[in-house]
Design a protein around this motif. Sequence first.
Motif, PDB file in Angstrom:
ATOM      1  N   SER A 270      40.222  40.603  20.516  1.00  0.00           N
ATOM      2  CA  SER A 270      40.153  39.911  21.729  1.00  0.00           C
ATOM      3  C   SER A 270      41.215  38.972  21.490  1.00  0.00           C
TER       4      SER A 270
ATOM      5  N   ARG B 140      48.705  39.191  23.912  1.00  0.00           N
ATOM      6  CA  ARG B 140      49.512  40.082  24.481  1.00  0.00           C
ATOM      7  C   ARG B 140      49.759  39.988  25.917  1.00  0.00           C
ATOM      8  N   GLN B 141      48.477  39.644  26.701  1.00  0.00           N
ATOM      9  CA  GLN B 141      48.339  39.404  28.205  1.00  0.00           C
ATOM     10  C   GLN B 141      49.059  38.174  28.497  1.00  0.00           C
TER      11      GLN B 141
ATOM     12  N   GLU C 287      44.547  40.795  22.220  1.00  0.00           N
ATOM     13  CA  GLU C 287      44.547  41.055  23.749  1.00  0.00           C
ATOM     14  C   GLU C 287      45.161  39.929  24.494  1.00  0.00           C
TER      15      GLU C 287
ATOM     16  N   ARG D 113      42.241  50.867  20.502  1.00  0.00           N
ATOM     17  CA  ARG D 113      42.634  50.205  21.974  1.00  0.00           C
ATOM     18  C   ARG D 113      44.319  49.958  21.689  1.00  0.00           C
TER      19      ARG D 113
ATOM     20  N   HIS E  80      47.956  51.121  25.249  1.00  0.00           N
ATOM     21  CA  HIS E  80      49.208  50.230  25.622  1.00  0.00           C
ATOM     22  C   HIS E  80      50.485  50.579  25.183  1.00  0.00           C
TER      23      HIS E  80
END
Length: 681
Positions: free
Chosen positions: A244, A250-251, A247, A280, A284
């Motif tokens: 998490s 990255r976001q 992510e 996962r 990407h």
Amino acid sequence: MKTANWLIGENLAGYSVWKVGEFVAASHETIVNQLSTRLIEHYRGDHERQLWSWRKQVRILQDALREHLQTHPRARDWGIILEYPLLRLQRRLDAVLLAGDIITIVEFKVGGGSYSPADKRQVEDYALGLRDFHETSRGMPIWPVLCVTEAQEGQLTPLSRDVGEVATTNAESLGEVFAVLSRASERDDATQIDVLEWDAGAYRPVPTIVQAAEQLFAGHDVTEIAAAASDKRNLGETTEALISLIERARQNNEHIVAFVTGVPGSGKTLVGLNAVHDSRFSRHGQNPGAYLSGNTPLVKVLQEALAADARKREGIKADEAKRRVGAAVQTLMNFLREYLNAHPNRAPADHVVVFDEAQRAWDAAYGKQKFDRPKSEASLFLEIMGRHDDWAVIIALVGGGQEINKGELGLSEWGRALNEENANPNTPHWTAVASPEVLEGGEATAWQKLFDEMPGAWVEHDQRLHLDASIRSYGSNAAPNWVNALLAGDLGSAAKIAQSEPDFPVYLTRDLDRAKAWLRQSARGNRRCGLVASSGARRIRADGMGVSLGAAQLDDVAHWFLRERGDIRSSYALEVVANEYGCQGLELDYVGVCWDGDMLWSSQGHCWEPRRLNGAKWQSIRQPDGKSWALNKYRVLLTRARLGTVIWVPTGSETDLTRKPKHYDQIARALSDAGARLLII
């Protein structure tokens, strides 16, 4: 309602569960067709050979059981499972027979002509795995049977209330196995195991670090590995917390350092590996991150094991396998050389790196000496990963009491480095997400803290980043706490911890041969055993243990941990000890700790007194750091075992001033007072 001949997991695994009565009545081609449902996916070898083997195996089982039912009709209610999958260990059991309350594993070697020791160990290992990790097999009698179809008549072994010795049989005499089972299972108090309930039992193995790494690189995950105690934090929860954060970085284009803590053997390395190899990433278009460690023996062993597994699994050449593995598992020094010397301005290929044993990061003086950069290892990593303009994550795995080298500054250096980076307007802003133990200090960090004073809003805490149970010592929840109490000199508390478990797995002996015999006897199946000793244990050579493997003997260390039984280079030979530098971060199932005069017990001071051999004399170590490092060496050695430890204390010699019997007697007495059990075999 599930029927007895229901094909379980048809969309997943392709294995079949039957009542014996229905099994013998079914067409053998029907059964083989069920088994071959996922053949291509699960068998990478010769498919025609596998189908041929299944046809032979099913006929042998059906013929033997059909004949047995003529005289023992109650066996119709037995359960039988073919190709039972132990998915998380990438293994399958040829046949599991549930006769009354007895679990029998039958491993077939179709076409084979002899009972090899390796095959016996294989089926025995399966039985031990069910006993230790399968929910509905715990406490049940388990009988491993090796059926080599063309061999001479084998030998049946007595049934046991635990895991019995391996029985051997050929195709013609397999019925004798069933006769033994009927005699045992038809007693009045025997209850027939329900085959569907047994199959529904959870299988939660605790693989070694090498086995887990092989699973990850093969595309599996380890998020479902359970701690030994069901109420302890699961590795999957910590892994999900890290994913998490990756992510989120990255976001939102963030730079994050995540500090993960855990007791020795709690699975920190597994969590780090799992986080950077999660499937996962590929969604990407990202490469997995890199696992980095300053522990060169650990890196060497992982690289060798993973490359060998990749060659076997994918059929690729050795050079290609090593190249792939080398990019994913690296030494910290190689990473630093690349991005400080070879490419001093380039951002790393990886957006995510795992820094194992982050509390051992070295200081600025070492950075000046090694790279002509007066910056600590923590500062250099923040600088290098900060070259990413968009996002980056450093996963810092933190242990406690494992610092064994000069210049290892601990957590406080990471705190100083983060404060400096965040005070510099020309560098990226870092967010620190840490377990409470990192921020408050605790046993898992040897009471070190990241900051003396909390700096501000850029520090977040997350309890999920702490692993509170050892999975290495899955045979004993008490062992890590016992080691801490012992080395703290609190023998009374250590004794209470040992007494809390009726089968506390730490033993004491004064006889090296007896220690070796216990190790060989205990390491059944493919469980691994070996001898370890402190690098300061210089006088055990008088008892024949003169060769010690450390960080400089990387090839020898890899052989020691990876070679099979019977190879003189392997740990099984019990001829060479690995010291703390050679075994840190790695593990064995059963460990023999050779305790020498470099760590004496002071009955007056109620504490351990470390020494070093200088020429022909012992000298006391008086500096606080030196004392701490010496104690940590023994902490490393005493926490290598997954199942059991035997401590050998020599008897010494009245004619050798470096081996005074009274000193060894004091050590042995202290260990006994702390609860180590006298070894009797």
